[in-house]
Design an enzyme around this catalytic site. Structure first.
Site, mmCIF file in Angstrom:
data_model
loop_
_atom_site.group_PDB
_atom_site.id
_atom_site.type_symbol
_atom_site.label_atom_id
_atom_site.label_comp_id
_atom_site.label_asym_id
_atom_site.label_seq_id
_atom_site.Cartn_x
_atom_site.Cartn_y
_atom_site.Cartn_z
ATOM 1 C CG ASP A 24 -1.554 1.275 1.523
ATOM 2 O OD1 ASP A 24 -2.254 1.755 0.613
ATOM 3 O OD2 ASP A 24 -1.387 1.840 2.613
ATOM 4 C CB VAL A 25 1.174 4.252 -1.814
ATOM 5 C CG1 VAL A 25 2.056 5.494 -1.875
ATOM 6 C CG2 VAL A 25 1.580 3.263 -2.914
ATOM 7 C CG ASP A 26 -2.009 7.491 0.363
ATOM 8 O OD1 ASP A 26 -1.057 8.182 -0.025
ATOM 9 O OD2 ASP A 26 -3.088 7.425 -0.238
ATOM 10 N N GLY A 57 -13.700 4.430 8.163
ATOM 11 C CA GLY A 57 -14.655 3.794 9.072
ATOM 12 C C GLY A 57 -15.636 2.897 8.339
ATOM 13 C CB SER A 113 -1.928 3.580 -4.138
ATOM 14 O OG SER A 113 -2.403 4.746 -3.516
#
Length: 230
Positions: A24-26, A57, A113
Site C-alpha cells: 500500500d502507499v499512503d 470507518g 494504492s
C-alpha cells in the site's frame, strides 16, 4: 475463521519465499495520506480529512468517498504538479532499503494504492519500481488543466480493488505467493487473494488491523531482518 488464520511463523515463511510483494502507499510506503495532502494544498484540508476518516470507518463505499472528496478538492493539473514539486511525498524510513533488498532477491515489487497515479509514480521512481508495477487511481483533467474527475474503471476506484489487482497479477504473472503489506483495512481485505498479509504500523496504528494481523510490524527493519535470516 481461526482455522484459516495464518500464524506469524507461516506469514514470515511466506514473506521469505514470496514471488511478489505488494505495498500500500499512503501511510505505508510514504508517511502521509496523499489525498489529505492534496486537499490541504488546495485549501480544503479539514473538510476532506473528516471524509477520509468516514471512508476509513467504512460508512460509505470507497468510490463514493473518493468522488465526494475530489469534488471538494477539484485540483487542477498545475496544482497537483506543484504539490509534488513543493511537497514531495515523504518516504517512510527503511522502505528504500527493503525494496532494494527484495529486488536483489528477484522478488517483484508492486505499489497498489487508492491514491493517485501521478503521486504514486513519483514514489515508484524513487524506489526503482517500474511504472507498470503501479496500480492507482487516475485523475482526469480537461485540456486547460482543470479537474475533470477520475477514471472510474480502475480496479483501485472500487471497494475490494486491491484484492482484484492481486488476483489479476497472479493470473498475469503466474505468481504462487503474493504478500500484501499495508496499514489499513483495505490492505487486510486483499488477503485472500494475497497469500499473506503483514500489517504496518510505522506511521499510523489502526487498532482493527493490528488485532487481525498475524504479523504486525512498526518498522521496515523488522522485515529486512527477516530477509537476512536465510
Amino acid at each position: 475463521q481461526s482455522s484459516t488464520m495464518t500464524t506469524m511463523q507461516e506469514t514470515k515463511e511466506l514473506f521469505r519465499r514470496a514471488d511478489a510483494v505488494c505495498f500500500d502507499v499512503d501511510s505505508t510506503v510514504i508517511r502521509e495520506e496523499g489525498i489529505d495532502e492534496l486537499a490541504k494544498f488546495c485549501g480544503v484540508g479539514d473538510a476532506v480529512r473528516e471524509m477520509t476518516r468516514k471512508a476509513m470507518g467504512g460508512s460509505m463505499t470507497f468510490k463514493k468517498a473518493l468522488t465526494e472528496r475530489l469534488s471538494i478538492i477539484r485540483c487542477s493539473r498545475e496544482q497537483v504538479n506543484k504539490l509534488i514539486t513543493d511537497h514531495p511525498p515523504q518516504l517512510t524510513p527503511g522502505i528504500k532499503e527493503l525494496v532494494d533488498r527484495l529486488h536483489k532477491r528477484n522478488i517483484k515489487v508492486f505499489l497498489i494504492s487508492g491514491g493517485f497515479r501521478c503521486i504514486v509514480e513519483h514514489v515508484a521512481s524513487q524506489l526503482n519500481i517500474p511504472l507498470h508495477h503501479v496500480y492507482a487511481n487516475r485523475l482526469k483533467f480537461y485540456f486547460n488543466g482543470e479537474y475533470a474527475g477520475f477514471d472510474e474503471t480502475q480496479p483501485t476506484a472500487e471497494s475490494g480493488g486491491k484484492g482484484k489487482v492481486i488476483s489479476m497479477l497472479k493470473e498475469q504473472y503466474g505468481f504462487e505467493t503474493v504478500v500484501m503489506i499495508g496499514d489499513g483495512a483495505t490492505d487486510l481485505e486483499a488477503c485472500p487473494p494475497a497469500n499473506a498479509f503483514i500489517g504496518f504500523g510505522g506511521n499510523v496504528v489502526r487498532a482493527q488491523v493490528k488485532e487481525r494481523s498475524s504479523w504486525y510490524v512498526t518498522s521496515f527493519d523488522e522485515l529486512l531482518k527477516e530477509l537476512e535470516k536465510i
